[in-house]
Design an enzyme around this catalytic site. Structure first.
Site, PDB file in Angstrom:
ATOM      1  N   SER A 110       3.614  10.297  -2.822  1.00 33.30           N
ATOM      2  CA  SER A 110       3.602  10.086  -4.273  1.00 33.30           C
ATOM      3  C   SER A 110       3.172  11.388  -4.968  1.00 33.30           C
ATOM      4  CB  SER A 110       2.678   8.907  -4.605  1.00 33.30           C
ATOM      5  OG  SER A 110       2.911   8.427  -5.900  1.00 33.30           O
ATOM      6  N   ASP A 195      11.686   1.862  -3.441  1.00 31.22           N
ATOM      7  CA  ASP A 195      11.117   2.684  -4.503  1.00 31.22           C
ATOM      8  C   ASP A 195      11.982   2.506  -5.745  1.00 31.22           C
ATOM      9  OD1 ASP A 195       8.724   4.374  -4.140  1.00 31.22           O
ATOM     10  OD2 ASP A 195       9.744   5.109  -2.353  1.00 31.22           O
ATOM     11  N   HIS A 227       7.082   1.522  -2.161  1.00 34.61           N
ATOM     12  CA  HIS A 227       6.293   2.729  -2.376  1.00 34.61           C
ATOM     13  C   HIS A 227       4.996   2.725  -1.565  1.00 34.61           C
ATOM     14  CE1 HIS A 227       5.366   6.292  -4.860  1.00 34.61           C
ATOM     15  NE2 HIS A 227       4.113   5.864  -4.847  1.00 34.61           N
TER      16      HIS A 227
END
Length: 266
Positions: A110, A195, A227
């Site tokens: 991330s 995602d 994610h």
């Protein structure tokens, strides 16, 4: 295969999105498919705490080692059972919306993937060092920060447009400012099937631009993970990404190298 939101030339598709849609695109917890958003954050936070306690109880470690003057500028070091000159160093940069001599492998998730990518920008000769980077593992990252300034993620960051452009690896690549420091250094850009479309677009475009700039890069969209699952499963020895990071000789050690899961605020 085209990624939703991806365009070829002209104005980027994200600029046509409303602020509400951008907020959704850059809030990963809204895209989990097996748990509700709040439940996902609670569940993975608990799992991360338990994994951390287990790693600290079963591995040699150096905890809260400062690397700067700030209160949050500390890292945990997990050591192998037996010392060996053949073992690589794996540095994991966790996500969280930017808050909180051997071969070196950088793995980031991330916002941590963005920070790892920014390591490619550093002019190391100015610091009198030449790091022996062997590989980068960029997991579900953001490489163009301009969309972020239009979301609540930017509320604590207070990024300006100039800040976002200066700190966007994608922009530097497109401008030809980043050249491969070592032809043998491999970059793996990874994103989850679940995602958000914007995360998938950013990952694919960053990979494509790396290839165009002459970097040794590859791209993987991992099946049926979101994610959070994409990084949590690194604790599983048979997980495909664990094997990519560890390689055949080290895959059984990787779950102990990456025991801590830090979740983004959303």
């Amino acid at each position: 295969m085209a990624v939703p939101g991806e365009v070829r030339g002209g104005e980027p598709a994200w600029k046509k999105m409303s602020e509400e849609e951008l907020e959704s695109q850059y809030t990963p917890s809204r895209w989990v498919i097996r748990l509700g958003a709040e439940e996902a954050l609670r569940t993975y936070s608990q799992m991360g705490n338990e994994a951390t306690k287990k790693a600290q109880a079963t591995s040699r470690s150096l905890l809260h080692v400062p690397y700067g003057d700030g209160e949050g500028e500390k890292l945990d070091i997990y050591l192998p059972e037996r010392e060996s000159a053949a073992l690589p160093l794996c540095v994991f940069l966790h996500g969280g919306n930017w808050q909180s001599g051997r071969g070196i492998y950088l793995c980031g998730h991330s916002a941590g993937a963005h920070l790892a990518a920014m390591m490619l920008l550093a002019n190391w000769t100015e610091h009198g060092v030449t790091p022996n980077f062997k590989g980068f593992f960029l997991v579900s990252g953001m490489y163009d920060l301009e969309p972020i300034i239009h979301t609540s993620v930017n509320a604590p960051l207070l990024m300006t447009l100039a800040d976002a452009q200066r700190n966007s690896p994608q922009r530097h690549l497109e401008a030809g400012l980043m050249q491969p420091v070592d032809p043998a250094c491999h970059i793996l850009v990874i994103v989850g099937q679940h995602d958000s479309p914007e995360f998938r677009r950013q990952s694919r475009e960053f990979y494509q631009t790396l290839c165009q700039a002459g970097w040794k890069a590859s791209f993987e969209e991992l099946h049926d993970v979101d994610h959070f699952e994409i990084i949590w499963k690194l604790t599983q020895k048979d997980y495909v990404l664990t094997q990519e990071v560890g390689g055949p000789a080290n895959r059984n050690r990787v779950p102990h190298l990456l025991p801590v899961l830090h979740l983004p605020p959303k």
